[in-house]
Design a protein around this motif. Structure first.
Motif, PDB file in Angstrom:
ATOM      1  N   HIS A  15       0.815  -1.211   0.000  1.00 24.68           N
ATOM      2  CA  HIS A  15       0.000   0.000   0.000  1.00 24.68           C
ATOM      3  C   HIS A  15       0.855   1.270   0.000  1.00 24.68           C
ATOM      4  N   SER A  16       1.956   1.233  -0.738  1.00 25.41           N
ATOM      5  CA  SER A  16       2.827   2.414  -0.791  1.00 25.41           C
ATOM      6  C   SER A  16       2.097   3.609  -1.412  1.00 25.41           C
ATOM      7  N   GLY A  17       1.203   3.353  -2.368  1.00 25.39           N
ATOM      8  CA  GLY A  17       0.444   4.432  -2.977  1.00 25.39           C
ATOM      9  C   GLY A  17      -0.456   5.138  -1.978  1.00 25.39           C
ATOM     10  N   THR A  18      -1.006   4.379  -1.050  1.00 29.09           N
ATOM     11  CA  THR A  18      -1.852   4.974  -0.020  1.00 29.09           C
ATOM     12  C   THR A  18      -1.034   5.849   0.914  1.00 29.09           C
ATOM     13  N   MET A  19       0.204   5.422   1.202  1.00 30.80           N
ATOM     14  CA  MET A  19       1.068   6.242   2.058  1.00 30.80           C
ATOM     15  C   MET A  19       1.365   7.581   1.382  1.00 30.80           C
ATOM     16  N   LYS A  20       1.594   7.556   0.071  1.00 30.38           N
ATOM     17  CA  LYS A  20       1.838   8.800  -0.666  1.00 30.38           C
ATOM     18  C   LYS A  20       0.586   9.673  -0.650  1.00 30.38           C
ATOM     19  N   LEU A  21      -0.561   9.025  -0.718  1.00 30.99           N
ATOM     20  CA  LEU A  21      -1.824   9.757  -0.693  1.00 30.99           C
ATOM     21  C   LEU A  21      -2.014  10.442   0.656  1.00 30.99           C
ATOM     22  N   GLY A  63      -0.093  17.570   3.355  1.00 32.76           N
ATOM     23  CA  GLY A  63       0.476  18.663   2.582  1.00 32.76           C
ATOM     24  C   GLY A  63       1.928  18.502   2.197  1.00 32.76           C
ATOM     25  N   ALA A  64       2.415  17.278   2.162  1.00 32.06           N
ATOM     26  CA  ALA A  64       3.815  17.027   1.818  1.00 32.06           C
ATOM     27  C   ALA A  64       3.969  16.833   0.312  1.00 32.06           C
ATOM     28  N   ALA A  65       5.205  16.945  -0.146  1.00 35.41           N
ATOM     29  CA  ALA A  65       5.497  16.695  -1.555  1.00 35.41           C
ATOM     30  C   ALA A  65       5.433  15.198  -1.839  1.00 35.41           C
ATOM     31  N   GLU A  66       5.136  14.843  -3.067  1.00 36.32           N
ATOM     32  CA  GLU A  66       5.087  13.429  -3.428  1.00 36.32           C
ATOM     33  C   GLU A  66       6.487  12.846  -3.357  1.00 36.32           C
ATOM     34  N   ALA A  67       6.619  11.724  -2.693  1.00 42.37           N
ATOM     35  CA  ALA A  67       7.918  11.074  -2.509  1.00 42.37           C
ATOM     36  C   ALA A  67       7.662   9.631  -2.103  1.00 42.37           C
TER      37      ALA A  67
END
Length: 244
Positions: free
Chosen positions: A177-183, A190-194
């Motif tokens: 679920h790495s995509g969910t963590m980025k979400l 409010g963080a940058a995508e990383a």
């Protein structure tokens, strides 16, 4: 800046304890008792207490083994004047990991500092937790106060089932679920995508990290077991997707 109704001293103190990965540790010199300050890396226990990995060759370790009373300063490292950022000075006692504590503390520390894998098992290194007796918070004009531990530590009573699955839950989240963590990071915090990854879960929230950058996702409600955790993570993901 005047105090506002949105300001929460406990919330700010908890955030600093969860997010900071280094701090200034003060111990008492064995000879004479003079204060001695050093820079240390740290992670957080599920209740928010700082965890240290330190070597017996270091002066500060020899000091606290002789007298376990310590203080630890953490700050926001905000841009501009550092005195304008929030900081806390934590009072407490350094306690070395025992057989029962070791695995949890080790896992938590390595999640925050993966590079420590190369030396955490060296004979001279040991894990310590600072068992706190209080903290002093400075967060701007009119925002200077002392807090008792029950105001900034997370009560783990009743959450044993959650702590039992924390390691497997963190591994599953990062693998699937790495995509969910980025979400969470981009839409809720409010963080940058990383490449944000989960480093820890406790009843009050979830810790995210990318390199040296850290984030804290607070849950709107307390979570105490795996089922409640699954439901909460789905709930937070739904909120994040609506925010896109």
């Amino acid at each position: 800046m005047q105090p506002t109704s949105e300001f929460s001293a406990p919330k700010l103190a908890k955030s600093l304890l969860r997010r900071r990965r280094e701090g200034a540790l003060a111990t008492l010199m064995q000879s004479g008792g003079a204060p001695y300050c050093s820079l240390v890396n740290l992670a957080s226990h599920p209740d928010g207490s700082p965890l240290l990995l330190i070597s017996r060759l270091a002066v500060h370790t020899r000091n606290l083994l002789a007298d376990p009373r310590v203080s630890l300063m953490l700050d926001e490292r905000a841009a501009g004047d550092p005195l304008e950022g929030a900081r806390i000075m934590l009072l407490g006692t350094a306690v070395e990991a025992g057989a029962d504590d070791g695995p949890l503390w080790r896992r938590r520390y390595l999640a925050a500092h993966p590079a420590a894998e190369g030396y955490i098992d060296f004979a001279d290194f040991s894990l310590f937790k600072i068992e706190t007796s209080g903290l002093h918070l400075v967060a701007g004009f009119g925002r200077i106060l002392d807090l008792a531990p029950d105001r900034y530590l997370t009560d783990l009573r009743g959450a044993e089932a959650l702590l039992d699955v924390e390691a497997s839950a963190v591994a599953h989240i990062n693998a699937d679920h790495s995509g969910t963590m980025k979400l969470y990071a981009t839409q809720l915090l409010g963080a940058a995508e990383a490449d944000w990854r989960c480093t820890g879960i406790d009843p009050e929230g979830l810790d995210l990290q990318c390199g040296r950058a850290t984030l804290r996702l607070d849950f709107p409600d307390r979570v105490e077991n795996p089922v409640a955790l699954r439901d909460m993570l789905k709930r937070m993901a739904d909120i994040a997707r609506k925010a896109e």
